[in-house]
Motif scaffolding. Structure first.
Motif, mmCIF file in Angstrom:
data_model
loop_
_atom_site.group_PDB
_atom_site.id
_atom_site.type_symbol
_atom_site.label_atom_id
_atom_site.label_comp_id
_atom_site.label_asym_id
_atom_site.label_seq_id
_atom_site.Cartn_x
_atom_site.Cartn_y
_atom_site.Cartn_z
ATOM 1 N N LEU A 247 155.331 122.158 93.133
ATOM 2 C CA LEU A 247 156.540 122.858 93.552
ATOM 3 C C LEU A 247 157.721 122.182 92.861
ATOM 4 O O LEU A 247 157.749 120.957 92.703
ATOM 5 C CB LEU A 247 156.720 122.774 95.071
ATOM 6 N N GLU A 248 158.702 122.985 92.480
ATOM 7 C CA GLU A 248 159.866 122.455 91.764
ATOM 8 C C GLU A 248 160.736 121.617 92.701
ATOM 9 O O GLU A 248 161.077 122.058 93.801
ATOM 10 C CB GLU A 248 160.678 123.609 91.197
ATOM 11 N N SER A 249 161.086 120.438 92.259
ATOM 12 C CA SER A 249 161.958 119.563 93.033
ATOM 13 C C SER A 249 163.415 119.981 92.841
ATOM 14 O O SER A 249 163.821 120.386 91.755
ATOM 15 C CB SER A 249 161.755 118.117 92.566
ATOM 16 N N ILE A 250 164.206 119.873 93.907
ATOM 17 C CA ILE A 250 165.628 120.222 93.850
ATOM 18 C C ILE A 250 166.424 118.976 94.229
ATOM 19 O O ILE A 250 166.129 118.344 95.253
ATOM 20 C CB ILE A 250 165.945 121.381 94.822
ATOM 21 N N PRO A 251 167.420 118.608 93.429
ATOM 22 C CA PRO A 251 168.218 117.409 93.745
ATOM 23 C C PRO A 251 168.938 117.541 95.090
ATOM 24 O O PRO A 251 169.375 118.627 95.467
ATOM 25 C CB PRO A 251 169.235 117.341 92.602
ATOM 26 N N VAL A 252 169.069 116.416 95.757
ATOM 27 C CA VAL A 252 169.727 116.347 97.066
ATOM 28 C C VAL A 252 170.752 115.221 97.029
ATOM 29 O O VAL A 252 170.465 114.132 96.537
ATOM 30 C CB VAL A 252 168.689 116.079 98.178
ATOM 31 N N VAL A 253 171.954 115.491 97.537
ATOM 32 C CA VAL A 253 172.993 114.471 97.677
ATOM 33 C C VAL A 253 173.487 114.525 99.117
ATOM 34 O O VAL A 253 173.689 115.613 99.667
ATOM 35 C CB VAL A 253 174.167 114.739 96.693
ATOM 36 N N LEU A 254 173.672 113.357 99.719
ATOM 37 C CA LEU A 254 174.181 113.309 101.089
ATOM 38 C C LEU A 254 175.688 113.125 101.049
ATOM 39 O O LEU A 254 176.208 112.327 100.264
ATOM 40 C CB LEU A 254 173.518 112.172 101.864
ATOM 41 N N SER A 255 176.384 113.861 101.904
ATOM 42 C CA SER A 255 177.833 113.775 101.967
ATOM 43 C C SER A 255 178.255 113.910 103.429
ATOM 44 O O SER A 255 178.272 115.018 103.975
ATOM 45 C CB SER A 255 178.458 114.879 101.118
ATOM 46 N N GLY A 256 178.546 112.766 104.055
ATOM 47 C CA GLY A 256 178.895 112.779 105.479
ATOM 48 C C GLY A 256 177.728 113.290 106.295
ATOM 49 O O GLY A 256 176.608 112.791 106.164
ATOM 50 N N ASP A 257 177.994 114.316 107.093
ATOM 51 C CA ASP A 257 176.904 114.880 107.908
ATOM 52 C C ASP A 257 176.239 116.083 107.237
ATOM 53 O O ASP A 257 175.508 116.829 107.885
ATOM 54 C CB ASP A 257 177.422 115.256 109.298
ATOM 55 N N GLN A 258 176.500 116.214 105.926
ATOM 56 C CA GLN A 258 175.952 117.355 105.186
ATOM 57 C C GLN A 258 174.946 116.905 104.134
ATOM 58 O O GLN A 258 175.047 115.801 103.598
ATOM 59 C CB GLN A 258 177.085 118.118 104.479
ATOM 60 N N ILE A 259 174.010 117.790 103.842
ATOM 61 C CA ILE A 259 173.074 117.615 102.733
ATOM 62 C C ILE A 259 173.498 118.630 101.685
ATOM 63 O O ILE A 259 173.587 119.826 101.980
ATOM 64 C CB ILE A 259 171.635 117.918 103.167
#
Ligand code: FES
Length: 144
Positions: A129-141
């Motif tokens: 399955l294709e990986s998708i980048p994730v960045v955390l920002s406060g209480d958000q993904i």
């Protein structure tokens, strides 16, 4: 014996034009899907990130969402560790399902199986399955 007031040459011309117009309309109707299929995907919004509240993804669980018009899944395997994958099976494009009891994704179409990291565990899928980048920002993904 002809009793029409319209000469046959004008009728023939009219029918030729009419059939040509109908043929062109049918060709356009049939060709449009083909052109859309062959045209490269639009870049509009391709770089846009999709945000999701961290609370929406339970620890040890998954959350499915729409990402650029396709289904994706965000996971939190350990507290605070978020990852995202395309939920589109790499075999023929069905949307995979999360099987919490087994801890793996299963494709309902032909039984393809994927690990939580997206690796192929079994079945016909040819690639992960294709990986998708994730960045955390406060209480958000932020995904993408
Ligand atoms: S589409 Fe998923 S295994 Fe065939």
């Amino acid at each position: 014996m002809e009793n029409s007031s319209v000469p046959s040459s004008q009728r023939r011309f009219f029918l030729t034009v009419l059939l040509g117009a109908i043929g062109a309309a049918l060709a356009a109707l049939g060709g449009w899907p083909l052109l859309r299929f062959l045209a490269p995907a639009s870049k509009e919004g391709a770089g846009g990130k999709v945000s999701l509240a961290k609370d929406a993804v339970p620890v040890g669980g998954v959350h499915f969402l729409q990402f650029h018009g396709q289904t994706a899944v965000v996971m939190q395997q350990k507290a605070g560790e978020f990852t995202a994958l395309s939920a589109i099976c790499t075999h023929l494009g069905c949307v995979v399902q999360w099987k919490a009891q087994k801890g793996e994704f299963v494709c309902p179409c032909h039984g393809g199986r994927f690990s939580p990291s997206g690796a192929v565990l079994g079945g016909p899928p040819p690639k992960p399955l294709e990986s998708i980048p994730v960045v955390l920002s406060g209480d958000q993904i932020l995904i993408g």
